[in-house]
Design a protein around this motif. Structure first.
Motif, short mmCIF file in Angstrom:
data_model
loop_
_atom_site.label_atom_id
_atom_site.label_comp_id
_atom_site.label_asym_id
_atom_site.label_seq_id
_atom_site.Cartn_x
_atom_site.Cartn_y
_atom_site.Cartn_z
N THR A 28 0.84 -1.19 0.00
CA THR A 28 0.00 0.00 0.00
C THR A 28 0.88 1.24 0.00
N TYR A 29 0.31 2.37 -0.32
CA TYR A 29 1.03 3.63 -0.21
C TYR A 29 0.69 4.28 1.13
N SER A 30 -0.13 5.32 1.13
CA SER A 30 -0.49 5.93 2.41
C SER A 30 -1.43 5.03 3.19
N MET A 31 -1.26 5.08 4.50
CA MET A 31 -2.15 4.35 5.40
C MET A 31 -2.59 5.31 6.50
N ALA A 32 -3.72 5.01 7.10
CA ALA A 32 -4.26 5.93 8.09
C ALA A 32 -5.13 5.20 9.10
N TRP A 33 -5.35 5.87 10.21
CA TRP A 33 -6.30 5.44 11.22
C TRP A 33 -7.45 6.44 11.26
N LYS A 40 -21.55 9.35 16.35
CA LYS A 40 -20.77 10.37 15.66
C LYS A 40 -20.30 9.84 14.32
N GLU A 41 -19.89 10.77 13.45
CA GLU A 41 -19.35 10.38 12.16
C GLU A 41 -17.91 9.88 12.33
N ARG A 42 -17.49 9.10 11.37
CA ARG A 42 -16.11 8.62 11.39
C ARG A 42 -15.17 9.81 11.15
N GLU A 43 -14.06 9.85 11.87
CA GLU A 43 -13.13 10.98 11.76
C GLU A 43 -11.70 10.49 11.59
N PHE A 44 -10.93 11.31 10.93
CA PHE A 44 -9.51 11.03 10.72
C PHE A 44 -8.77 11.16 12.04
N VAL A 45 -7.82 10.25 12.27
CA VAL A 45 -7.00 10.28 13.48
C VAL A 45 -5.53 10.58 13.12
N ALA A 46 -4.98 9.75 12.25
CA ALA A 46 -3.57 9.91 11.88
C ALA A 46 -3.32 9.20 10.57
N GLY A 47 -2.38 9.74 9.78
CA GLY A 47 -2.02 9.12 8.52
C GLY A 47 -0.53 9.21 8.28
N ILE A 48 -0.01 8.29 7.48
CA ILE A 48 1.43 8.25 7.23
C ILE A 48 1.68 7.84 5.79
N GLY A 49 2.61 8.55 5.13
CA GLY A 49 2.97 8.20 3.77
C GLY A 49 3.84 6.95 3.73
N TRP A 50 4.13 6.49 2.52
CA TRP A 50 4.82 5.22 2.38
C TRP A 50 6.18 5.23 3.07
N SER A 51 6.93 6.30 2.93
CA SER A 51 8.27 6.34 3.51
C SER A 51 8.26 6.65 5.00
N GLY A 52 7.15 7.13 5.49
CA GLY A 52 7.07 7.51 6.90
C GLY A 52 7.51 8.94 7.16
#
Length: 123
Positions: A28-33, A40-52
Motif C-alpha cells: 500500500t502507499y499511504s495508510m491511516a487510522w 458520531k461520524e467517522r473521523e480522521f486520526v492519523a495518517g502516514i505516507g509510504w516512507s514515513g
C-alpha cells in the motif's frame, strides 16, 4: 485487492496506553487510522505516507498518539498514550495506492478498510 486486519484494541483506564496494529495483505502507499464514536461520524486520526516522512494527525490526538509503519511487515501501528474517555471509539485502519507521499485526511481517498477494533477508555 488488499485486506487489512486490525488488532490491539481493548479496555483501558483513563491515562493509560494502547497500541493498535494493522497488517495489510499487499503493498500500500499511504495508510491511516480513523475512528468512529457512538452517534458520531467517522473521523480522521492519523495518517502516514509510504516512507514515513510525511505524517498527519488530528488536533485531538496530536502529542498523545504516534503513528508508524513497518513496510517490511506491511504493518501500520498507532501508539496511543494519555487516553481519555473521549478516545472511546471503533478504530479503523485504511490504505490506498494513489498517494505515496502525503497521506490524505479524507476517508473517500482510501480504497481499503479494516473491520475495526474497539477501544474503550474508562474514567
Amino acid at each position: 485487492q488488499v485486506q487489512l486486519v486490525e488488532s490491539g484494541g481493548g479496555l483501558v483506564q483513563a491515562g493509560g496506553s494502547l497500541r493498535l496494529s494493522c497488517t495489510a495483505s499487499g503493498e500500500t502507499y499511504s495508510m491511516a487510522w480513523f475512528r468512529q464514536a457512538p452517534g458520531k461520524e467517522r473521523e480522521f486520526v492519523a495518517g502516514i505516507g509510504w516512507s514515513g516522512n510525511k505524517i498527519n494527525y488530528s488536533d485531538s490526538v496530536k502529542g498523545r498518539f504516534t503513528v508508524s509503519r513497518d513496510n517490511a511487515k506491511n504493518t501500520l501501528y498507532l501508539q496511543m498514550s494519555s487516553l481519555n474517555p473521549e478516545d472511546t471509539a471503533v478504530y479503523y485502519c485504511a490504505a490506498e495506492r494513489a498517494f505515496p507521499v502525503v497521506p490524505p485526511i479524507r476517508e473517500d481517498k482510501y480504497t481499503w478498510w479494516g473491520q475495526g477494533t474497539q477501544v474503550t477508555v474508562s474514567s
